[in-house]
Design an enzyme around this catalytic site. Structure first.
Site, mmCIF file in Angstrom:
data_model
loop_
_atom_site.group_PDB
_atom_site.id
_atom_site.type_symbol
_atom_site.label_atom_id
_atom_site.label_comp_id
_atom_site.label_asym_id
_atom_site.label_seq_id
_atom_site.Cartn_x
_atom_site.Cartn_y
_atom_site.Cartn_z
ATOM 1 N N CYS A 369 1.300 7.109 -15.499
ATOM 2 C CA CYS A 369 0.133 7.499 -14.712
ATOM 3 C C CYS A 369 -1.131 6.978 -15.351
ATOM 4 O O CYS A 369 -1.886 7.721 -15.986
ATOM 5 C CB CYS A 369 0.087 9.011 -14.567
ATOM 6 S SG CYS A 369 1.424 9.554 -13.530
ATOM 7 N N GLU A 370 -1.341 5.710 -15.221
ATOM 8 C CA GLU A 370 -2.497 5.054 -15.806
ATOM 9 C C GLU A 370 -2.602 3.671 -15.152
ATOM 10 O O GLU A 370 -1.618 2.931 -15.136
ATOM 11 C CB GLU A 370 -2.256 4.927 -17.314
ATOM 12 C CG GLU A 370 -3.341 4.256 -18.034
ATOM 13 C CD GLU A 370 -3.778 4.991 -19.301
ATOM 14 O OE1 GLU A 370 -3.369 6.161 -19.517
ATOM 15 O OE2 GLU A 370 -4.518 4.382 -20.047
#
Ligand code: LLP
Length: 439
Positions: A369-370
């Site tokens: 999640c980046e």
């Protein structure tokens, strides 16, 4: 690039089988992905051994004085690689209690271990002394005093080297003779700090100063910075001899030998390295009236880098018209942080379509999640779809060793492949592994 049953990428020659699948260590990488799941790190054991032998034999052939090749194990550390390096008769460089512990638990001979690091804790120094590591490489005055104290209370002498900043800054491109170097590592040459450290160490009753160490950078392709550094270091050895009357007899010249990541990168010249540096060592010792020192070199990346690849499964292909195509895989910055950290380049191949042309330009995105979680941007791969297996090449160095558990994703397993056989050397981290230290 040749398409046929071989993939000429200038990294290693990869063979393909009759299905057009990429082979590694004689094993079908698609079958390995099925067997071990993805992501997975796979090494061709033979390539690691070949690299070890290239270094050890060039040391034997070219250097008249004696010496040893140390594997810089920060590049990839686990019991399996320590066992292999031991079999190849090399020493190792460790930089933490954790690497030391792993090496010792693989029965690595302590006397062939060199303990590095710019801020070794008292606990780590105690451990190194207790376990009789070959050398402790001291980085600064505080550490020198810390070890001295520990040695006094343990009533045990320690053989030490001093890490010196020789004023050379080298990397992928031109090297810079800075004279002074902005680095957190080691004693400075130009300020007289290095000489002072030698004097302080020689005064200690418990520290046995046997030599000097330096490391000038990573991913270096040119031999000139190594030649120049050898000259500088011998100059310091001569100065120390003149000042203190004592001649040091060990010179550790560090690692940093470059490897190709892209098919357009140059090939590593480490076969030439030892010949070139030996010449300098011979002529300079003669000129300065020194004995030929016992020489150490510390390749890390060049031992394991091109031997490894990472296998992933494609989960989705998102084409954003006029922008780019994202291919999302089941790993990413957790198992390979080098693109997000350094913008590092890699070749990517679809392992199950390796015989097809790479006519899709895509960005390989991870599962974390980046938005910066990318493996490679705008790279050429085969046209892929969900379920295809991607192989990211030359991930053998600083991938597994720099992996994290970000997003509570377990680290992938490590597999050694050799002549059609495969062995699991590190298991995949399970959910239980992830919570085992949580209270
Ligand atoms: N010796 C010393 C004292 C070192 O500090 C290093 C690497 C080596 C040997 C081995 O260097 P090599 O032959 O592997 O270039 N994480 C970065 C690389 C950091 C290298 C640190 N020191 C990367 O992923 O590119």
């Amino acid at each position: 690039m040749n398409w046929g049953n071989r993939l000429m990428l200038n990294l290693n020659d990869f063979s393909l089988n009759e299905k057009g699948h990429l082979l590694i260590g004689g094993c079908d990488s698609v079958e390995l992905a099925k067997h071990y799941g993805t992501p997975a790190y796979v090494y061709d054991e033979n390539i690691i051994r070949r690299s070890c032998r290239a270094f050890t034999s060039s040391m034997r052939e070219h250097y008249d004085g004696k010496g040893m090749v140390l594997y810089a194990s920060k590049a990839f550390a686990c019991k399996g690689i320590y066992r292999l390096v031991k079999e190849e008769g090399m020493g190792i460089d460790v930089v933490s209690g954790g690497e030391l512990y792993t090496a010792l638990s693989a029965d690595f001979p302590a006397e062939k271990i060199y303990f590095h690091g710019n801020n070794k804790t008292a606990k780590e120094l105690e451990m190194a002394l207790k376990e009789n590591v070959g050398r402790i490489v001291l980085d600064n005055f505080e550490e020198l005093k810390r070890l001295d104290k520990i040695a006094i209370s343990a009533k045990k002498r320690a053989k030490v080297l001093l890490r010196i900043k020789p004023g050379v800054d080298a990397g992928l491109h031109e090297f810079v003779k800075t004279g002074q170097i902005d680095s957190k590592f080691g004693f400075a040459l130009e300020t007289g700090e290095a000489m002072q450290a030698a004097q302080v160490a020689m005064k200690s009753k418990m520290l046995d100063l046997v030599g000097l160490h330096c490391h000038i950078g990573s991913q270096i392709f040119d031999v000139a910075p190594f030649e120049y550094t050898a000259k500088i270091m011998l100059g310091l050895m001569a100065d120390i001899k003149e000042e203190t009357g004592r001649e040091l007899n060990e010179l550790n010249l560090g690692g940093g030998f470059g490897i190709p990541y892209l098919s357009t990168d140059p090939k590593h010249p480490f076969e030439n390295y030892m010949a070139a540096v030996s010449k300098v060592l011979k002529s300079e010792t003669a000129r300065l009236g020194l004995k030929m020192p016992y020489v150490l070199i510390e390749p890390g990346r060049a031992i394991v880098g091109t031997a490894g690849l990472t296998l992933y499964t494609v989960g989705s292909v998102k084409n954003i018209p006029g922008v780019r195509t994202y291919v999302a895989v089941d790993g990413g910055m957790g198992d390979n942080p080098r693109y997000s950290l350094y913008g590092a380049h890699y070749e990517v191949i679809c392992a199950n379509k390796a015989d097809r042309p790479r006519d899709l330009v895509a960005t390989i995105a991870g599962r974390y999640c980046e938005s910066g979680d990318l493996i490679q941007e705008n790279t050429r791969i085969q046209k892929v779809q969900e379920g295809d297996i991607l192989a990211v090449l030359s991930t053998g160095a600083y991938n597994y060793s720099m992996a994290s558990n970000y997003n509570r994703v377990g680290r992938p397993p490590v597999i050694f492949a050799n002549q059609g056989q495969h062995t699991l050397v590190v298991k995949r981290e399970s959910y239980d592994d992830l919570i085992k230290n949580d209270i």
